[in-house]
Scaffold this motif. Structure first.
Motif, PDB file in Angstrom:
ATOM      1  N   GLY A 296      22.046 -45.489  67.300  1.00 26.98           N
ATOM      2  CA  GLY A 296      20.773 -45.028  66.340  1.00 26.98           C
ATOM      3  C   GLY A 296      19.839 -45.835  66.564  1.00 26.98           C
ATOM      4  N   ILE A 297      19.691 -46.877  67.403  1.00 22.52           N
ATOM      5  CA  ILE A 297      18.445 -47.883  67.816  1.00 22.52           C
ATOM      6  C   ILE A 297      17.623 -47.452  69.035  1.00 22.52           C
ATOM      7  N   ASN A 298      16.163 -46.918  68.693  1.00 21.50           N
ATOM      8  CA  ASN A 298      15.510 -46.450  69.671  1.00 21.50           C
ATOM      9  C   ASN A 298      14.900 -47.580  70.327  1.00 21.50           C
ATOM     10  N   LEU A 299      15.329 -48.421  71.218  1.00 23.17           N
ATOM     11  CA  LEU A 299      14.807 -49.538  71.957  1.00 23.17           C
ATOM     12  C   LEU A 299      14.825 -49.293  73.307  1.00 23.17           C
ATOM     13  N   LEU A 300      13.431 -49.047  73.989  1.00 21.50           N
ATOM     14  CA  LEU A 300      13.291 -48.720  75.329  1.00 21.50           C
ATOM     15  C   LEU A 300      13.571 -49.883  76.141  1.00 21.50           C
ATOM     16  N   ARG A 301      13.758 -49.792  77.442  1.00 21.07           N
ATOM     17  CA  ARG A 301      14.119 -50.856  78.449  1.00 21.07           C
ATOM     18  C   ARG A 301      12.802 -51.573  78.529  1.00 21.07           C
ATOM     19  N   ALA A 302      11.715 -50.879  78.786  1.00 22.31           N
ATOM     20  CA  ALA A 302      10.517 -51.475  79.200  1.00 22.31           C
ATOM     21  C   ALA A 302      10.058 -52.490  77.846  1.00 22.31           C
ATOM     22  N   THR A 303      10.318 -52.017  76.543  1.00 22.04           N
ATOM     23  CA  THR A 303       9.945 -53.069  75.681  1.00 22.04           C
ATOM     24  C   THR A 303      11.093 -54.319  75.579  1.00 22.04           C
ATOM     25  N   MET A 304      12.536 -54.253  76.087  1.00 15.26           N
ATOM     26  CA  MET A 304      13.162 -55.242  76.228  1.00 15.26           C
ATOM     27  C   MET A 304      12.814 -55.907  77.162  1.00 15.26           C
ATOM     28  N   SER A 305      12.234 -55.656  78.476  1.00 12.79           N
ATOM     29  CA  SER A 305      11.923 -56.149  79.501  1.00 12.79           C
ATOM     30  C   SER A 305      10.607 -57.179  79.375  1.00 12.79           C
ATOM     31  N   ASP A 306       9.695 -56.706  78.451  1.00 10.17           N
ATOM     32  CA  ASP A 306       8.412 -57.575  77.980  1.00 10.17           C
ATOM     33  C   ASP A 306       8.971 -58.662  77.148  1.00 10.17           C
ATOM     34  N   TRP A 307      10.027 -58.361  76.492  1.00  8.48           N
ATOM     35  CA  TRP A 307      10.501 -59.461  75.384  1.00  8.48           C
ATOM     36  C   TRP A 307      11.277 -60.744  76.252  1.00  8.48           C
ATOM     37  N   VAL A 308      12.087 -60.016  77.462  1.00  6.59           N
ATOM     38  CA  VAL A 308      12.829 -60.997  78.078  1.00  6.59           C
ATOM     39  C   VAL A 308      11.606 -61.970  78.761  1.00  6.59           C
TER      40      VAL A 308
END
Length: 468
Positions: free
Chosen positions: A181-193
């Protein structure tokens, strides 16, 4: 052609191991001595006193279970009666019947930061006397890890641990988050990484590099990496991920990955500039570009070449030069393993007595073998003879190992992960990946919970030097 076919078939369907119990017939080792000499030596029966070996105590379930919280479930009967005679029974105590390990799935919650707001009672209240505006401020609160995002140190640590320790690509993590139920996109995670690698981890790797080069022993190795978008290079061109690590006998393990677009010797030469200790590596000539270091060979690579040259029919091992070379290497490793518990000086002295003669005998025998053709055995002999001048270097110092297994083991998780995430999109992404692999691999090598370490690191301001 037949050799290549057999090798390929073994790579696809065979066991990928070099253990003597597998590559040799039933684990039986060949003798380096003629049969009559063996009988002469073994004829007189003597009683030999063997000194005890130091072994680490085995860890039982009770050891690690005692550190976990315990949830007790108690069971009792109301008005218990005897199942034999029907008389009333009385309680005489209680006893643990069994333990079970419970897994609690990951949980998410919002940590909402609320700061009190304060206003000055005097400032700005009399505009006819003062033109100063009303003074309003918030109570002091921690700065978010990544401004204008909902990323917490714990969430960032979990994403990095999943990707670089467990080889779970971001697109799979995106699906896993969505299933919860968590809408976390891979593009967002990539920026965070990228932010985590550049601002928190890069300064730490720089300090690790300084400590590594200041040491006396460094292992080096490299592996293939595909980067899709590199300036002046095709997407199909092979790039390289280099790994450098210190030896096992250090109190603190250091493992550093470095991305480079090529396999040229200029890269290890630049990374190890000013290093004057022992450099343990394979037979790749690019390491000769590292001036000032004392190059050491790898006996494991020599043995591997002869293992690959073993005949398919194990009945031929008695007359096989490859099998005899493997047994030579096994004898060297056996003698070396007996010296593990000694000090560096004691190991140095014992190597000269026990290991050096075996190594000299190996190369004396190899130099007498005829080298004709282009088969695997010929290539194995040539490789060993080319590495001879480097394979004797470890005898100069009791702390220097006789193989490069340390670096090969360090780079293996990267090679395993590569099967999952396949490639890096950009050169910058490959560089950030190398930084994060360095941090997590070092933490794991030092017995640290990498996810907890990262969570602690990200709870500190960017640029904090917290070594794993």
């Amino acid at each position: 052609m037949q050799e290549q076919f057999e090798w390929l078939k073994k790579q696809v369907f065979g066991r990928k191991t070099e253990q003597t119990s597998v590559v040799m017939d039933g684990g039986l080792q060949l003798s380096l001595f003629p049969e009559e000499k063996v009988q002469a030596v073994s004829a007189p029966e003597k009683i030999i006193t063997v000194l005890g070996h130091k072994r680490k105590a085995k860890r039982t379930h009770d050891d690690w279970m005692s550190t976990l919280p315990i949830e007790e479930k108690r069971y009792e009967e109301e008005n218990p009666v005897c199942d034999r005679c029907g008389a009333e029974m009385e309680e005489i105590g209680e006893e643990k019947v069994y333990d079970e390990l419970v897994y609690t799935p990951a949980k998410f919650h919002i940590r909402r930061h609320i700061a009190k707001k304060y206003k000055c009672k005097k400032c700005g209240q009399n505009p006819e006397i003062s033109t100063e505006s009303c003074n309003i401020r918030f109570a002091e609160y921690p700065v978010p890890m990544i401004p204008h995002s909902f990323c917490s140190p714990e969430l960032m640590a979990h994403i990095l641990y999943e990707k670089f320790a467990k080889a779970v690509p971001l697109y799979r993590q995106e699906k896993d988050f969505a299933s919860k139920g968590i809408n976390l996109l891979r593009a967002t995670m990539s920026d965070w990484v990228c932010i985590a690698a550049e601002q928190w981890c890069k300064p730490i790797v720089k300090e690790m590099h300084r400590m590594l080069v200041a040491g006396r022993i460094i292992h080096a190795d490299e592996s293939v990496l595909q980067v899709l978008h590199e300036d002046g290079r095709k997407a199909t061109d092979d790039s390289r991920m280099w790994v450098y690590c210190n030896d096992k006998m250090n109190d603190r393990s250091i493992i550093i990955f470095e991305y480079q677009p090529t396999r040229a010797g200029i890269h290890p030469a630049k990374f190890l500039k000013g290093y004057t200790g022992f450099l343990i590596c394979d037979g790749y000539d690019a390491y000769n570009a590292v001036t000032g270091a004392r190059r050491c060979g790898c006996l494991a690579h020599v043995r591997r070449k002869f293992v690959e040259a073993l005949p398919k029919d194990k009945s031929l091992y008695d007359t096989s030069a490859a099998a005899k070379a493997v047994e030579f290497c096994n004898r060297i490793y056996h003698e070396e393993n007996q010296l593990k518990e000694l000090t560096a000086n004691e190991r140095y002295e014992q190597r000269l007595v026990k290991v050096k003669p075996l190594l000299e005998a190996l190369f004396s025998w190899l130099e007498e073998l005829p080298i004709e053709g282009k088969g695997k055995l010929v290539r194995a002999i040539q490789y060993a003879l080319n590495e001879k001048k480097y394979l004797f270097t470890f005898l100069e110092d009791g702390n220097v190992p006789l193989d490069n297994n340390r670096a090969e083991n360090a780079i293996r998780p990267f090679a395993v992960g590569r099967k999952n995430w396949l490639f890096n999109n950009t050169a910058k992404g490959a560089e950030w990946s190398s930084i994060l692999f360095s941090i997590i691999s070092t933490a794991q090598a030092n017995g640290i919970d990498a996810e907890k370490y990262l969570s602690n690191l990200f709870s500190n301001p960017a640029g904090t030097i917290l070594l794993p």
